[in-house]
Design a protein around this motif. Structure first.
Motif, PDB file in Angstrom:
ATOM      1  N   GLY A 139       0.959  -1.161  -0.064  1.00 50.48           N
ATOM      2  CA  GLY A 139       0.020   0.053  -0.077  1.00 50.48           C
ATOM      3  C   GLY A 139       0.841   1.193   0.032  1.00 50.48           C
ATOM      4  N   LEU A 140       0.433   2.252  -0.825  1.00 52.08           N
ATOM      5  CA  LEU A 140       1.196   3.437  -0.684  1.00 52.08           C
ATOM      6  C   LEU A 140       0.408   4.503   0.131  1.00 52.08           C
ATOM      7  N   ILE A 141       0.985   5.378   0.881  1.00 55.92           N
ATOM      8  CA  ILE A 141       0.448   6.377   1.595  1.00 55.92           C
ATOM      9  C   ILE A 141       1.110   7.492   1.235  1.00 55.92           C
ATOM     10  N   GLY A 142       0.463   8.349   0.500  1.00 60.96           N
ATOM     11  CA  GLY A 142       0.891   9.637  -0.427  1.00 60.96           C
ATOM     12  C   GLY A 142       0.900   9.276  -1.851  1.00 60.96           C
ATOM     13  N   ALA A 143       0.574  10.456  -2.349  1.00 60.87           N
ATOM     14  CA  ALA A 143       0.637  10.049  -3.981  1.00 60.87           C
ATOM     15  C   ALA A 143       1.371  11.283  -4.658  1.00 60.87           C
ATOM     16  N   GLY A 144       2.380  11.779  -4.148  1.00 59.06           N
ATOM     17  CA  GLY A 144       3.338  12.978  -4.670  1.00 59.06           C
ATOM     18  C   GLY A 144       4.481  12.350  -5.502  1.00 59.06           C
ATOM     19  N   ASN A 145       5.365  13.090  -5.647  1.00 64.90           N
ATOM     20  CA  ASN A 145       6.545  12.751  -6.270  1.00 64.90           C
ATOM     21  C   ASN A 145       7.336  11.453  -5.892  1.00 64.90           C
ATOM     22  N   ILE A 146       7.515  11.534  -4.655  1.00 63.23           N
ATOM     23  CA  ILE A 146       8.375  10.230  -4.006  1.00 63.23           C
ATOM     24  C   ILE A 146       7.541   9.074  -3.950  1.00 63.23           C
ATOM     25  N   SER A 147       6.192   9.121  -3.887  1.00 69.28           N
ATOM     26  CA  SER A 147       5.384   7.909  -4.034  1.00 69.28           C
ATOM     27  C   SER A 147       5.467   7.526  -5.591  1.00 69.28           C
ATOM     28  N   GLU A 148       5.564   8.248  -6.560  1.00 69.49           N
ATOM     29  CA  GLU A 148       5.573   8.004  -7.920  1.00 69.49           C
ATOM     30  C   GLU A 148       6.943   7.039  -8.074  1.00 69.49           C
ATOM     31  N   THR A 149       8.069   7.728  -7.583  1.00 70.36           N
ATOM     32  CA  THR A 149       9.389   7.120  -7.640  1.00 70.36           C
ATOM     33  C   THR A 149       9.266   5.729  -6.883  1.00 70.36           C
TER      34      THR A 149
END
Length: 117
Positions: free
Chosen positions: A6-16
């Motif tokens: 699961g990903l918490i957050g959807a900004g640039n670092i989550s994209e990475t």
């Protein structure tokens, strides 16, 4: 065996992190939570995973083995503690949090829960 993330957050670092996870065999993004639903939807459209409206819904999602915390730094411990309490392993983007006390609280909770931080 597939590891469900699961990903918490959807900004640039989550994209990475999503791109990196997609390159690992037997790893699947299962769910994504971000305060701005549109951001989570965009990330899910590119990398898969169910969009969750709340952190609690993400942590209730099954299957889910671990989370990657890519939210703003001041929320890392809060989100990581919630994940550890739900029995999920936790990978936290740096810094672990913005205060030593909160970083220690996350480490302590992960140890209590028996999950890897």
């Amino acid at each position: 065996m597939t590891v469900h993330v699961g990903l918490i957050g959807a900004g640039n670092i989550s994209e990475t992190h999503a791109r990196a996870l997609g390159a690992i065999r037997d790893v699947e993004i299962s769910a994504i939570y971000a305060p701005t639903r549109a951001h989570a939807e965009q990330l899910a459209a590119r990398h898969g995973g169910r969009v969750c409206d709340t952190l609690e819904r993400l942590l209730e999602h099954r299957p889910l083995d671990m989370v990657v915390v890519g939210s703003p730094s001041g929320l890392h411990a809060e989100h990581g503690i919630a994940a550890a309490r739900s029995g999920r392993h936790v990978l936290v983007e740096k810094p672990i949090d913005i205060t030593v006390a909160r970083a220690d609280a996350l480490a302590d909770e992960a140890a209590r829960a028996g999950v890897t931080l």
